[in-house]
Design an enzyme around this catalytic site. Structure first.
Site, mmCIF file in Angstrom:
data_model
loop_
_atom_site.group_PDB
_atom_site.id
_atom_site.type_symbol
_atom_site.label_atom_id
_atom_site.label_comp_id
_atom_site.label_asym_id
_atom_site.label_seq_id
_atom_site.Cartn_x
_atom_site.Cartn_y
_atom_site.Cartn_z
ATOM 1 N NE ARG A 49 -2.996 0.402 3.259
ATOM 2 C CZ ARG A 49 -2.317 0.612 4.388
ATOM 3 N NH1 ARG A 49 -1.618 1.717 4.556
ATOM 4 N NH2 ARG A 49 -2.353 -0.263 5.366
ATOM 5 C CE1 TYR A 101 -16.291 10.239 -17.142
ATOM 6 C CE2 TYR A 101 -15.934 10.269 -14.774
ATOM 7 C CZ TYR A 101 -16.216 9.574 -15.931
ATOM 8 O OH TYR A 101 -16.424 8.224 -15.870
ATOM 9 C CG ASP A 173 -9.935 15.361 -15.722
ATOM 10 O OD1 ASP A 173 -9.192 14.790 -16.533
ATOM 11 O OD2 ASP A 173 -10.935 14.822 -15.202
ATOM 12 C CE LYS A 198 -12.355 6.992 -18.926
ATOM 13 N NZ LYS A 198 -12.750 8.256 -18.328
#
Ligand SMILES: *Cc1c(COP(=O)(O)O)cnc(C)c1O
Length: 383
Positions: A49, A101, A173, A198
């Site tokens: 982690r 978005y 973004d 993406k």
């Protein structure tokens, strides 16, 4: 045009031959924990982690392509966004562009908004309106450009200046442009976020996110939050993303060229009412896009000259373009925002943004461009 040096950076950044075996590619370190020689004495990795060598290699590659000093890889784009806004406190105000978005809007409105952070959605294409909307408690300006699905272009440099004048940070973004067509940090933004699902992933086979910044303090805060909360990119996803980055420049060049051809075909077609693509000279953001981007990327939207039934007929007649959400993969996709990606956007806002029954968004892939144009031409016959 893509900065040619980035073709080399994309292939090499973060890739060192494995010191033990000489393996050219960083292996998938599919392990949760690392053995220690004595309590607290280890080789730099203790628990995945915190850090994992596969993720470290990916982060170096992500920093390379975004030309950033720090990159942090997350389990998804939204996990990356959440880690950024979780650094805010109750009473803070965030100015957000109104056609973010859909999932970003949902995260801000229905989740983070419950913790006393105020998210105000405004049309940031109007720079004066953005300046007027700043408040003494504005800590962040959230910019997404090009926007989705109408591909508005927002002025990153101007909005970053407005944020800084008010003591706030500018977050961009950069998912739609990819790091190869837009460098928000060089334009003055403080933090860049990507859904690596993406273009950076590019093969529609994983979900991931990334934060990049040159600000060591923000990098430390976001990394701490990721460590504390745990939304890390796993070893297999990290490996796949790292591999994808190697071909990012050639893919983006082809997406860009194909999208331009598709946009030119749609623009002015008698069965198409309106085409949205920042590369078209008639697009309202064209001049700004030419200034702040080095390519127009691969997303094209259009309004079919027909009702929902005609739009549905058209979409069903497409053979190369697949009807699906998401974008940025090598294969061409078509999306109906009103019923698919933007169904969660409140209806009045959808109307304001021009998301109606005839609007379609194409993620133009890297296939032979004539096959794409022929597919569209054939399907338009059904209208
Ligand atoms: C997909 C997307 C996101 C969300 O990313 P996930 O990886 O799906 O969590 C954020 N911003 C933009 C512009 C996107 O396209």
């Amino acid at each position: 045009m893509i900065d040619p040096r980035l073709y080399t950076v994309a292939v090499h950044a973060g890739t060192e031959p494995d010191p033990r075996t000489g393996a050219v590619m960083t292996p998938i370190y599919q392990t949760s924990t690392f053995v220690q020689e004595a309590p607290g004495q280890h080789k730099g990795w203790d628990y995945s982690r915190g850090t994992n060598p596969s993720r470290d290699a990916l982060e170096a590659a992500l920093a390379g392509i975004e030309t950033a000093q720090h990159a942090i890889a997350f389990a998804s784009g939204l996990a990356a966004e959440q880690a950024i806004v979780q650094n805010l406190a109750p009473g803070d105000h965030v100015l957000v562009c109104n056609d973010v978005y859909g999932g970003t809007g949902r995260l801000f409105r229905t989740v983070m908004g419950r913790f006393g952070i105020e998210f105000e959605f405004a049309d940031l294409s109007d720079v004066d309106r953005a300046r007027a909307a700043m408040r003494p408690n504005t800590r962040m300006v959230w910019i997404e450009t090009p926007t989705n699905p109408t591909l508005q272009i927002l002025d990153i440099a101007a909005l970053s200046d407005i944020a800084h004048a008010a003591g706030a940070v500018a977050v961009v973004d950069n998912t739609f442009a990819s790091p190869l067509f837009q460098s928000p940090l060089a334009l003055g933004a403080d933090i860049v976020v990507h859904s690596t699902t993406k273009y950076i992933g590019g093969h529609s086979d994983l979900v991931g996110g990334a934060v990049m910044t040159n600000d060591a303090e923000w990098a430390g805060k976001i990394r701490y939050l990721q460590f504390a909360a745990g939304a890390v990119s796993g070893p297999i996803e990290s490996f796949l993303l790292h591999r994808s980055i190697k071909s990012l420049a050639v893919r983006m060049a082809q997406h860009d060229a194909n999208a331009m051809a598709v946009a030119e075909f749609l623009d002015g077609h008698p069965k198409v009412r309106r085409t949205f693509y920042p590369g078209l000279p008639g697009h309202p953001g064209h001049e700004l896009a030419r200034r702040q981007m080095s390519g127009f990327s691969g997303i094209v939207s259009c309004e079919i000259d027909g009702d929902f039934a005609a739009t549905t007929r058209f979409v069903k007649a497409l053979e190369v373009f697949a009807l699906a959400e998401s974008l940025g993969g090598v294969e061409s996709l078509v999306n109906h925002p009103e019923t698919m990606t933007h169904a969660s956007v409140p209806e009045p806002l959808r109307a304001e943004l021009g998301i109606g029954p005839s609007l379609l968004r194409f993620s133009v892939g890297i296939e032979y461009v004539q096959d794409l144009v022929d597919d569209l031409a054939r399907a338009l016959e059904t209208i």
